[in-house]
Design a protein around this motif. Structure first.
Motif: not given
Length: 144
Positions: A39-40, A42, A51
């Motif tokens: 989901r993230d 970063t 990613c």
């Protein structure tokens, strides 16, 4: 009344379209919306390969890019009667219809499909005479 899809040159594009649609549906619902991709991205512990795949997938339909590719390829294929551009327009259009790019993808898909089906008729499968125009088979006389 029985329909013979291979007689009209529709079987190949339909089968390829169904396969691309199934893959696009799996990417959309099986991976992206199901939350199997990070989901993230970063975060430091986020897997780099997942990613990168998620970023590439999202970028493909951001700003309806798949649909615009389909529209350009389908439009050029229609204008130039190019079979390869028609396949590109058809397959990217089917993927674009599933992956949020349906506005331009719908037109590109239809233009490409017209070329794919028409190209089969011109390859000797139809009963056209040399120099015959499409309206000649309609048996429509002049208006004057």
């Amino acid at each position: 009344m029985r329909t013979n899809l291979s007689k009209y040159g529709v079987a190949g594009p339909v089968v390829a379209g169904v396969i691309v649609a199934a893959i696009a549906l799996w990417l959309r619902h099986g991976l992206l919306e199901a939350g199997l991709l990070p989901r993230d991205c970063t975060l430091a512990d986020a897997p780099a390969a997942a990613c990168a795949f998620k970023t590439a997938l999202v970028q493909s339909f951001l700003d309806q890019r798949l649909g615009w590719v389909s529209l350009v390829a389908g439009g050029l294929a229609f204008m130039l009667s190019c079979h390869r551009l028609a396949w590109a327009g058809w397959l990217t259009g089917v993927a674009g219809l599933v992956l949020y790019s349906y506005d331009p993808a719908a037109i590109g898909t239809l233009l490409a499909l017209l070329v794919l089906v028409r190209a089969h008729d011109e390859d000797g499968q139809g009963k056209r005479e040399p120099g015959e125009q499409p309206a000649d088979r309609l048996r429509v006389g002049g208006l004057g």
